[in-house]
Design a protein around this motif. Structure first.
Motif, PDB file in Angstrom:
ATOM      1  N   ALA A  83      -3.328  19.024  -0.136  1.00 30.60           N
ATOM      2  CA  ALA A  83      -3.472  17.840  -1.054  1.00 30.60           C
ATOM      3  C   ALA A  83      -3.377  18.376  -2.250  1.00 30.60           C
ATOM      4  O   ALA A  83      -3.171  19.530  -2.888  1.00 30.60           O
ATOM      5  CB  ALA A  83      -5.177  17.685  -0.755  1.00 30.60           C
ATOM      6  N   LYS A  84      -3.426  17.404  -3.324  1.00 35.88           N
ATOM      7  CA  LYS A  84      -3.085  17.787  -4.694  1.00 35.88           C
ATOM      8  C   LYS A  84      -4.162  18.545  -5.367  1.00 35.88           C
ATOM      9  O   LYS A  84      -5.368  18.340  -5.179  1.00 35.88           O
ATOM     10  CB  LYS A  84      -2.913  16.256  -5.547  1.00 35.88           C
ATOM     11  CG  LYS A  84      -3.231  16.403  -6.915  1.00 35.88           C
ATOM     12  CD  LYS A  84      -1.796  16.783  -7.966  1.00 35.88           C
ATOM     13  CE  LYS A  84      -2.071  16.768  -9.195  1.00 35.88           C
ATOM     14  NZ  LYS A  84      -3.133  17.763  -9.875  1.00 35.88           N
ATOM     15  N   ASP A  91       6.258  20.174 -14.341  1.00 36.85           N
ATOM     16  CA  ASP A  91       7.464  20.165 -13.662  1.00 36.85           C
ATOM     17  C   ASP A  91       7.013  19.557 -12.194  1.00 36.85           C
ATOM     18  O   ASP A  91       6.283  20.396 -11.564  1.00 36.85           O
ATOM     19  CB  ASP A  91       8.139  21.376 -13.451  1.00 36.85           C
ATOM     20  CG  ASP A  91       9.530  21.159 -12.600  1.00 36.85           C
ATOM     21  OD1 ASP A  91       9.565  20.076 -11.969  1.00 36.85           O
ATOM     22  OD2 ASP A  91      10.246  22.095 -12.856  1.00 36.85           O
ATOM     23  N   ALA A  92       7.106  18.383 -11.652  1.00 33.71           N
ATOM     24  CA  ALA A  92       6.667  17.743 -10.300  1.00 33.71           C
ATOM     25  C   ALA A  92       7.273  18.421  -9.253  1.00 33.71           C
ATOM     26  O   ALA A  92       6.549  18.410  -8.312  1.00 33.71           O
ATOM     27  CB  ALA A  92       7.030  16.088 -10.316  1.00 33.71           C
ATOM     28  N   ASP A  99      -0.075  23.198  -5.307  1.00 38.07           N
ATOM     29  CA  ASP A  99      -1.011  22.717  -4.338  1.00 38.07           C
ATOM     30  C   ASP A  99      -1.093  23.549  -3.094  1.00 38.07           C
ATOM     31  O   ASP A  99      -2.505  23.652  -2.774  1.00 38.07           O
ATOM     32  CB  ASP A  99      -0.524  21.293  -3.915  1.00 38.07           C
ATOM     33  CG  ASP A  99      -0.253  20.242  -4.883  1.00 38.07           C
ATOM     34  OD1 ASP A  99      -0.980  20.513  -6.132  1.00 38.07           O
ATOM     35  OD2 ASP A  99       0.306  19.196  -4.782  1.00 38.07           O
ATOM     36  N   LEU A 100      -0.255  24.182  -2.394  1.00 33.72           N
ATOM     37  CA  LEU A 100      -0.337  24.815  -1.443  1.00 33.72           C
ATOM     38  C   LEU A 100      -1.136  26.152  -1.717  1.00 33.72           C
ATOM     39  O   LEU A 100      -2.038  26.447  -0.719  1.00 33.72           O
ATOM     40  CB  LEU A 100       1.044  25.243  -0.644  1.00 33.72           C
ATOM     41  CG  LEU A 100       1.272  25.851   0.730  1.00 33.72           C
ATOM     42  CD1 LEU A 100       0.400  25.076   1.780  1.00 33.72           C
ATOM     43  CD2 LEU A 100       2.636  26.253   1.116  1.00 33.72           C
TER      44      LEU A 100
END
Length: 143
Positions: A83-84, A91-92, A99-100
């Motif tokens: 999840a976010k 930088d997307a 997140d991980l």
């Protein structure tokens, strides 16, 4: 110990054989170290391995991209996307790594300036961010 490793570090490990990443190659051989990755991370690596400048390097080393992907598969443990995280990277493309790492309380290995500048904020969430080069490997191993 849990690690999340960004694509540039993976390239250093096996495509460029950066001597500074040798301690990380050794660390990944330790059964107590778990490298966490998602399908999207593997897909990103596969896509990057097809970039002309990377293909040129692979060709010069007579190293098929499939070998790099096999090393990724053998060394990493595939887990579902996370999840976010509470913090957003500019930088997307790097967000999935953040997140991980946050979801699993893992150490995040990256050379990306946008990720490295988030180290203080991510440390508040239990995530250590490092470039994973020799001077930092002792800290990573003892974290």
């Amino acid at each position: 110990m849990k690690l999340v490793i960004d694509t540039n570090i993976v390239l250093d490990l096996w495509v460029f054989e950066d001597t500074a990443s040798a301690p990380l190659r050794d660390l990944l051989a330790d059964p107590g170290v778990v490298w966490l990755a998602t399908h999207a991370m593997r897909e990103e690596l596969e896509r990057v391995l097809a970039y002309p400048q990377i293909v040129k390097r692979l060709t010069a080393r007579a190293l098929p991209a499939e070998v790099v992907l096999a090393l990724f598969d053998a060394r990493s443990q595939t887990v579902p996307a996370a999840a976010k995280a509470p913090y957003t990277c500019k930088d997307a493309d790097d967000q999935r790594f953040i997140d991980l790492a946050v979801a699993h309380g893992a150490t995040l290995l990256s050379k990306d300036a946008e990720v490295l500048c988030m180290a203080r904020r991510l440390s508040k969430l239990g995530v250590m961010v490092t470039r994973a080069f020799p001077g930092n490997m002792r800290a990573v191993a003892s974290y």
